[in-house]
Design a protein around this motif. Structure first.
Motif: not given
Length: 182
Positions: A27-46, A69-71
């Protein structure tokens, strides 16, 4: 009772109102690349919802060959799902998001990194490549790595951001740009 039991109960609640979606463009036409840190949950943060954006997470949120490769694969899927189009409005934006107080900063210490390599059987060079001590610097480095990846030319745009774990704010460090032909 296992530790995951409460999470499985939450899943049951989720499944009661779940409506499956067909494969399509995020829906957002965005791919997010971020850290696996539990304090950085992109679903919540964004404020992401299911179907909004693919999220790639690893230690430090660093761009390595596996991330590229994933991107590249996700960009290919977008082309196929959209009928082969590569127009700017269909092209996904890759948002690289590093964060303050990253635990990978501990790997900057050679002795710690050596012990971590022995304990995890991960090469010291790979651990060193995941270090984030200055997220503003590393996000610029990783954006540049994506912008110079030939496999992504004409397929994505790339931006860089830093999430501050103390304030909850995400700031833009590198505005969205497209990779140029080499």
């Amino acid at each position: 009772m296992t530790r995951i039991a409460a999470l499985l109960d939450r899943n049951e609640q989720f499944a009661r109102t779940y409506a499956p979606a067909t494969l399509g463009l995020p829906a957002t036409r965005t791919i997010v690349v971020t850290c696996l840190d539990h304090r950085v949950d992109p679903a919540i943060v964004l404020g992401l919802r299911l179907g909004d954006a693919p999220v790639i997470r690893n230690a430090g949120g660093r761009v390595n060959q596996a991330v590229i490769d994933d991107i590249a694969y996700l960009a290919y899927l977008v082309q196929q799902i959209s009928g082969g189009g590569t127009t700017a409005e269909l092209r996904p934006e890759v948002a690289v998001i590093h964060h303050t107080q990253c635990g990978t900063g501990l790997l900057a210490d050679p002795a710690f990194r050596h012990r971590a390599a022995e304990a995890t059987h991960i090469a010291e060079a790979a651990l060193e490549a995941s270090v984030v001590t200055d997220p503003h610097l590393t996000v610029r480095t990783d954006v540049e790595r994506l912008l110079t990846a030939p496999v992504l030319t004409g397929k994505v745009s790339v931006s860089g951001h830093v999430y501050d774990v103390a304030t909850g704010r995400v700031t833009t460090v590198v505005d969205s740009r497209e990779p140029e032909d080499s």
